[in-house]
Design an enzyme around this catalytic site. Structure first.
Site, PDB file in Angstrom:
ATOM      1  CG  HIS A 277      -1.905   1.107   1.276  1.00  0.00           C
ATOM      2  ND1 HIS A 277      -3.017   1.096   2.082  1.00  0.00           N
ATOM      3  CD2 HIS A 277      -1.931   2.304   0.633  1.00  0.00           C
ATOM      4  CE1 HIS A 277      -3.692   2.226   1.918  1.00  0.00           C
ATOM      5  NE2 HIS A 277      -3.038   2.979   1.061  1.00  0.00           N
TER       6      HIS A 277
ATOM      7  CD  GLU B 102      -7.429   6.854   4.956  1.00  0.00           C
ATOM      8  OE1 GLU B 102      -7.911   6.760   3.805  1.00  0.00           O
ATOM      9  OE2 GLU B 102      -6.374   7.473   5.207  1.00  0.00           O
TER      10      GLU B 102
HETATM   11 ZN   LIG Z   1      -3.678   4.872   0.454  1.00  0.00          ZN
END
Ligand SMILES: [Zn+2]
Length: 336
Positions: free
Chosen positions: A14, A198
Site C-alpha cells: 500500500h 479509513e
Molecule cells: Zn492509500
C-alpha cells in the site's frame, strides 16, 4: 530488534507513487517544468506536512504537488527514486498505486505515465533485484463512468498493470458507487483492491467485500466496529493493509497504540504494515515498522507473522512467494 526489522524481507502493498515525492524532487521537477508551486521552500512544506487535519487536507496538498509530474521522465525519476530508497530497507517486492485518474484529469497521457513508470520498474528488477507491480488507482469522488472510460483506454497497456484500486475522499463515495467498474475489472482478470474504512464506516468495508469482491482492503481500520464483519475478514483471510504513520498523521487515530493491530493478530487476521504516502507522513515502510515496534513491543514471532501475511497477500507467482519465504527463513536462521 531494530537490525532484525531492517533485515526482514519486506513486501509493500500500500504505497502511492505520488506520495513518495520528496520535497527536493518536487522542487527539482517544478524547476524543470517551469511550474510555480504555491510553496516557497522545503521548510514551508514541512510545516504544512506537520499540520494535516484529516485525509482531505492532505489530498489538497498532494493535488498541488502532482502538478509537477508532466513528462515520462518525471514519472521515471519519481519511481526510480522510490525503489532505490526502499531497497535500502530491504523491500523485496512492492505493489504501487498510480493515481492514473487524477493524472488523466490534469491532461497527462497514459502513455506518458506508463512509459516512465515501467522503465523504473524494469530497472528495479534488473539492477536491485526487486519485483514490482502497478495498480491503477481510481478517484472515488469522480464518476464511475469516468473510471470506466479510463480503464477502457488503459487496456492498451494491459501488460503493464495487475489490478485496480479505489482511493480519495471516502465519505459520501461508498464502494457501491463503483459496482460496474469492479465487475469489468474482474471480467478482465485484474486484481481488485479498494481503500475502505479509513474515514468511512465499517459499512464501506462490507460493501467493498460483498459488492466489489475485493481481494484486499486498504486501511480497514473501522472493521473493528462490526464484530460480524471482523469474523468474516478473519475467516476469509482477506488481507488488510494497515498504514500506521498515515493513520497517525491524518488523525484516524490519536496515537499508534490505538491501532487495532493486536486485535487483528489475535484474531488471525491477515494484516500487513505499509507506508501509504511516505514522503508526507514521516517515513517509509521501515519507519512504520519501527513505529509499530515502539508502540506494541511485538515479538519476533509477531514480525514473522506480519511478514508472512504480506508475502501471502501479494499478487505474485507461487515461485516468487517461495523465494520470499526462503529469504525470511534465512533471516531467521541468522538471527538465532
Ligand atoms: Zn492509500
Amino acid at each position: 530488534m531494530d537490525s532484525f526489522l531492517r533485515c526482514l524481507p519486506k513486501v509493500e502493498l500500500h504505497v502511492h507513487i505520488e506520495g513518495t515525492m520528496e520535497p527536493d524532487l518536487l522542487f527539482k521537477l517544478a524547476k524543470r517544468n517551469n511550474i510555480t508551486l504555491p510553496f516557497k521552500d522545503i521548510n514551508e512544506l514541512k510545516e504544512i506536512y506537520a499540520n494535516f487535519n484529516d485525509l482531505k487536507s492532505f489530498l489538497d496538498v498532494l493535488e498541488k504537488e502532482c502538478s509537477v509530474l508532466i513528462t515520462s521522465e518525471d514519472f521515471y525519476d519519481l519511481a526510480w527514486a522510490y525503489f532505490q530508497r526502499v531497497a535500502a530497507d530491504n523491500v523485496r517486492h512492492c505493489e504501487v498505486f498510480v493515481d492514473i485518474h487524477a493524472h488523466i484529469n490534469r491532461g497527462v497521457s497514459l502513455k506518458c505515465q506508463f512509459d516512465g513508470l515501467i522503465r523504473a520498474c524494469q530497472k528495479a528488477t534488473k539492477e536491485i533485484n526487486m519485483t514490482t507491480a502497478l495498480l491503477l488507482s481510481f478517484l472515488r469522488d469522480e464518476s464511475e463512468q469516468s473510471a470506466l472510460d479510463i480503464l477502457d483506454k488503459a487496456l492498451e497497456y494491459r501488460e503493464y498493470f495487475i489490478g485496480i484500486g479505489l482511493e480519495s475522499n471516502e465519505i459520501n463515495n461508498p464502494p457501491s458507487k463503483f459496482i460496474r467498474l469492479y465487475k469489468k475489472a474482474h471480467e478482465l482478470g485484474l486484481h481488485c483492491v479498494a481503500h475502505a474504512g479509513e474515514e468511512g464506516s465499517s459499512s464501506y468495508i462490507k460493501e467493498a467485500l460483498d459488492l466489489l469482491k475485493v481481494e484486499r482492503i486498504d486501511h480497514s481500520i473501522h472493521c473493528i466496529d462490526d464484530p460480524i464483519l471482523l469474523k468474516q475478514i478473519a475467516q476469509s483471510q482477506i488481507p488488510l493493509t494497515m498504514c500506521p504513520l498515515s493513520n497517525l498523521k491524518l488523525k484516524v487515530v490519536k496515537k499508534i497504540h490505538d491501532l487495532p493491530l493486536k486485535l487483528f493478530l489475535e484474531n488471525h487476521i491477515r494484516v500487513t504494515i505499509n507506508s501509504d504516502d511516505p514522503a508526507y507522513f514521516d517515513g517509509y515502510i521501515l519507519a512504520n515498522f519501527y513505529a509499530i515496534q515502539e508502540a506494541f513491543q511485538l515479538s519476533i514471532q509477531d514480525w514473522v507473522q506480519l511478514t508472512q501475511n504480506a508475502i501471502y497477500a501479494a499478487f505474485i507467482s507461487n515461485e516468487r512467494r517461495q523465494e520470499l519465504l526462503k529469504e525470511l527463513e534465512d533471516i531467521l536462521k541468522n538471527h538465532q
